[in-house]
Design a protein around this motif. Structure first.
Motif, PDB file in Angstrom:
ATOM      1  N   TRP A   1       0.823  -1.216   0.000  1.00  0.00           N
ATOM      2  CA  TRP A   1       0.000   0.000   0.000  1.00  0.00           C
ATOM      3  C   TRP A   1       0.855   1.263   0.000  1.00  0.00           C
ATOM      4  N   VAL A   2       0.393   2.280  -0.739  1.00  0.00           N
ATOM      5  CA  VAL A   2       1.031   3.595  -0.728  1.00  0.00           C
ATOM      6  C   VAL A   2      -0.047   4.665  -0.554  1.00  0.00           C
ATOM      7  N   VAL A   3       0.364   5.811  -0.026  1.00  0.00           N
ATOM      8  CA  VAL A   3      -0.520   6.950   0.203  1.00  0.00           C
ATOM      9  C   VAL A   3       0.112   8.189  -0.418  1.00  0.00           C
ATOM     10  N   GLY A   4      -0.699   9.012  -1.051  1.00  0.00           N
ATOM     11  CA  GLY A   4      -0.222  10.278  -1.596  1.00  0.00           C
ATOM     12  C   GLY A   4      -1.182  10.784  -2.651  1.00  0.00           C
ATOM     13  N   ARG A   5      -1.335  12.096  -2.763  1.00  0.00           N
ATOM     14  CA  ARG A   5      -2.269  12.649  -3.731  1.00  0.00           C
ATOM     15  C   ARG A   5      -1.811  12.326  -5.156  1.00  0.00           C
ATOM     16  N   GLY A   6      -2.678  11.632  -5.877  1.00  0.00           N
ATOM     17  CA  GLY A   6      -2.387  11.254  -7.254  1.00  0.00           C
ATOM     18  C   GLY A   6      -1.837   9.852  -7.406  1.00  0.00           C
ATOM     19  N   CYS A   7      -1.502   9.174  -6.295  1.00  0.00           N
ATOM     20  CA  CYS A   7      -0.923   7.830  -6.436  1.00  0.00           C
ATOM     21  C   CYS A   7      -1.910   6.885  -7.104  1.00  0.00           C
ATOM     22  N   SER A   8      -3.194   7.151  -6.955  1.00  0.00           N
ATOM     23  CA  SER A   8      -4.233   6.344  -7.587  1.00  0.00           C
ATOM     24  C   SER A   8      -4.886   7.077  -8.742  1.00  0.00           C
ATOM     25  N   ASP A   9      -5.181   8.362  -8.551  1.00  0.00           N
ATOM     26  CA  ASP A   9      -5.929   9.165  -9.517  1.00  0.00           C
ATOM     27  C   ASP A   9      -5.129  10.420  -9.871  1.00  0.00           C
ATOM     28  N   ASN A  10      -4.220  10.326 -10.865  1.00  0.00           N
ATOM     29  CA  ASN A  10      -4.056   9.267 -11.842  1.00  0.00           C
ATOM     30  C   ASN A  10      -2.573   9.097 -12.179  1.00  0.00           C
ATOM     31  N   LYS A  11      -1.703   9.643 -11.270  1.00  0.00           N
ATOM     32  CA  LYS A  11      -0.274   9.587 -11.560  1.00  0.00           C
ATOM     33  C   LYS A  11       0.266   8.163 -11.496  1.00  0.00           C
ATOM     34  N   GLY A  12      -0.210   7.370 -10.536  1.00  0.00           N
ATOM     35  CA  GLY A  12       0.236   5.984 -10.469  1.00  0.00           C
ATOM     36  C   GLY A  12      -0.060   5.223 -11.748  1.00  0.00           C
ATOM     37  N   PRO A  13      -1.316   5.249 -12.238  1.00  0.00           N
ATOM     38  CA  PRO A  13      -1.615   4.586 -13.511  1.00  0.00           C
ATOM     39  C   PRO A  13      -0.875   5.184 -14.704  1.00  0.00           C
ATOM     40  N   ALA A  14      -0.622   6.490 -14.709  1.00  0.00           N
ATOM     41  CA  ALA A  14       0.144   7.090 -15.805  1.00  0.00           C
ATOM     42  C   ALA A  14       1.571   6.543 -15.823  1.00  0.00           C
ATOM     43  N   VAL A  15       2.160   6.433 -14.652  1.00  0.00           N
ATOM     44  CA  VAL A  15       3.500   5.848 -14.561  1.00  0.00           C
ATOM     45  C   VAL A  15       3.456   4.379 -14.973  1.00  0.00           C
ATOM     46  N   MET A  16       2.393   3.687 -14.610  1.00  0.00           N
ATOM     47  CA  MET A  16       2.222   2.301 -15.049  1.00  0.00           C
ATOM     48  C   MET A  16       2.264   2.216 -16.575  1.00  0.00           C
ATOM     49  N   GLY A  17       1.592   3.157 -17.257  1.00  0.00           N
ATOM     50  CA  GLY A  17       1.631   3.188 -18.714  1.00  0.00           C
ATOM     51  C   GLY A  17       3.030   3.421 -19.253  1.00  0.00           C
ATOM     52  N   LEU A  18       3.767   4.290 -18.584  1.00  0.00           N
ATOM     53  CA  LEU A  18       5.141   4.564 -18.996  1.00  0.00           C
ATOM     54  C   LEU A  18       6.011   3.309 -18.850  1.00  0.00           C
ATOM     55  N   PHE A  19       5.784   2.553 -17.779  1.00  0.00           N
ATOM     56  CA  PHE A  19       6.563   1.334 -17.579  1.00  0.00           C
ATOM     57  C   PHE A  19       6.116   0.221 -18.536  1.00  0.00           C
ATOM     58  N   ALA A  20       4.874   0.233 -18.974  1.00  0.00           N
ATOM     59  CA  ALA A  20       4.452  -0.730 -19.996  1.00  0.00           C
ATOM     60  C   ALA A  20       5.234  -0.503 -21.279  1.00  0.00           C
TER      61      ALA A  20
END
Length: 526
Positions: free
Chosen positions: A161-180
């Protein structure tokens, strides 16, 4: 702990959407796609088990690197502020800093970047002219109050688990796309299309970023994935009605102003009103009226005035009934107090009636259908200027709504309540046929990678699928309850628009696996 964005209706209707006139069903994702008789015929994609084995090994080796990258993105505050726009910074200096940071990080990873007039940007692998896109937004909602953990940092609660503004909506998923994209390069996967991550900057405030890009740049992706909701596939999104409405507050002898809220698409958790009476007089008036609510507090303000405050519960505007509107609490308390003159009493009655109408049923816009559920309505922002109270209204319209009749009904009810409409805009719903080859391929990939057999869903939340042609909302959440986080957070914490925003990393890593396979399969069929 449930994921922030769940389908509104688990029982998905199998009927198709047909064009029946203004504001009924549209197929925005199929615009520009081959006609049904021309679509390619293909069998169920079979994801190569050896490829999946390589993908899983790559993810295992790069998990911590990905988490640290999310930390870097979260540490840049990036609330979209068009009111702070400067030359070359349409969404304010913070979002401009965020975009520059993201494009630089992409280049440091060995990709090339394109700045689209500072409205958004692309991090690219291969030709941008013939690309499959992943669209994430790097703007976030304002912090709000009550954070236990740092807002603009990434706190690791445990391995998952992580906490932080944007980690879910939507910076985390954006970084996921970059790593894909990074993964496909590292694994030397041969593709006929380029891959790029488009970084938006105003998804939370109207999606002017992608609207500008679409209007001014002829180079569009052939298909795009939006990781801003849940798996397996979002096939319908509600339409929208946004408005700024205002009402006269009367003489201002007692009620001087009324204000609160942070953004249009969030149920306001705080509201306050300045009164030209002492705190003791205001408290006595509430007690005399028999009004007792611990969510309402009164404090002194200057020599002869006071501030009455309301503490509500934040929630996404797509599900306002899950929150508690501070506007409704405060207007109700002011009405009960008996302190207001006739003009202020009339204004607060209108605010109270409208702010408890979460489904627009008394506001001229009520509608419901089996795919997207009920229309919803949220009053997100309030402020007073020159004796007039302005409210920002955010409505998510059932896909069965007739936009013309909806606007007419809304205008009539506003007029009856004494509101003037300063601005109003309507947006059509999003829809993709569940039998579209792209939808079928994405569903099949999801099923093969996860072993699940979930149904596509509709939702009230809006993503870039509303404005970007051929953008399909796909993940990253799973349609199930999440395990409990290792710490117990207060009610109203942990969601995408709430304090202490959470992300469950195993789901994000699984989404990365799904995305890698999905990009390969889409590359074959588009």
């Amino acid at each position: 702990m449930k994921r922030a964005r769940r389908p509104l209706n688990k029982e998905i209707s199998q009927k198709g959407f047909t064009k029946k006139g203004a504001g009924v069903y549209t197929d925005s994702c199929n615009e520009g796609a081959p006609a049904p008789g021309e679509r390619k015929v293909f069998g169920m994609p079979k994801v190569d088990p050896e490829f999946l084995k390589q993908v899983r090994a790559w993810i295992e080796a790069h998990k911590e690197e990905m988490v640290e990258e999310i930390r870097r993105f979260v540490q840049v505050p990036s609330v979209s502020r068009a009111d702070l726009a400067e030359e070359g910074k349409p969404f304010g200096p913070d979002c401009d800093k965020m975009l520059n940071f993201a494009l630089k990080r992409g280049e440091e990873m060995g990709f090339h970047s394109v700045n689209h007039d500072h409205y958004c940007g692309s991090i690219c692998m291969g030709p941008i002219e013939n690309s499959i896109a992943i669209i994430g937004h790097l703007d976030v909602v304002p912090p709000g109050d009550g954070w236990i953990y740092p807002c603009y940092d990434l706190t690791r609660l445990n391995e998952d688990w992580v906490v932080g503004r944007g980690c879910s909506d939507n910076k985390g998923p954006a970084v996921m796309g970059l790593f894909a994209m990074k993964m496909l390069r590292d694994l030397k996967v041969e593709l006929k299309h380029g891959i790029r991550v488009i970084c938006g900057l105003s998804e939370e405030t109207g999606m002017q970023d992608l609207s500008h890009y679409i209007a001014h740049d002829p180079v569009q992706p052939v298909v795009a994935l939006v990781p801003d909701a849940g798996f397996p596939l979002n096939y319908a999104q509600k339409g929208t009605l946004g408005a700024h409405i205002s009402i006269d507050l009367g003489s201002l002898k007692v009620l001087k102003d009324f204000e609160g809220g942070l953004v249009d698409n969030m149920v306001p958790a705080h509201a306050q009103a300045h009164l030209a009476v002492s705190a003791e007089e205001a408290k006595e008036a509430l007690q005399k009226a028999g009004f007792v609510d611990e969510r309402i507090t009164v404090r002194p303000d200057g020599e002869n005035g006071c501030v009455m405050e309301a503490a509500g519960l934040a929630a996404h505007a797509a599900s306002p009934d899950k929150g508690v509107s501070a506007f409704n609490l405060l207007s109700g308390a002011l009405l009960k107090s008996g302190l207001l003159d006739e003009g202020a009493q009339r204004a607060m009655r209108s605010v109270e009636e409208m702010s408890r109408d979460y489904f627009g049923e008394t506001s001229g816009i009520g509608c419901e259908d089996p795919d997207s559920g009920k229309t919803t309505m949220n009053l997100g922002v309030a402020y007073t200027k020159a004796g007039r109270l302005t409210l920002h209204v955010d409505c998510r319209l059932s896909v069965a709504s007739d936009l013309t009749q909806t606007e007419k009904g809304f205008r009539e009810k506003c007029a009856q309540r004494g509101f003037e409409i300063d601005t109003i805009s309507l947006g059509k719903p999003f829809y993709i046929d569940k039998k579209d080859p792209r939808a079928v391929a994405l569903m099949d990939v999801y099923s093969q990678v996860t072993g699940r057999n979930d149904e596509p869903y509709s939702m009230g939340g809006g993503t870039y699928s509303r404005v970007m042609p051929c953008a399909i909302t796909y993940g990253p959440g799973l349609p199930e309850d999440l395990p409990e986080p290792p710490v117990k957070l207060p009610e109203g914490h942990g969601g995408g628009h709430q304090p202490d925003e959470l992300n469950y990393l195993p789901n994000l890593f699984l989404a990365l696996e799904v995305y890698a396979a999905a990009l390969v399969e889409l590359d074959k069929i588009v």
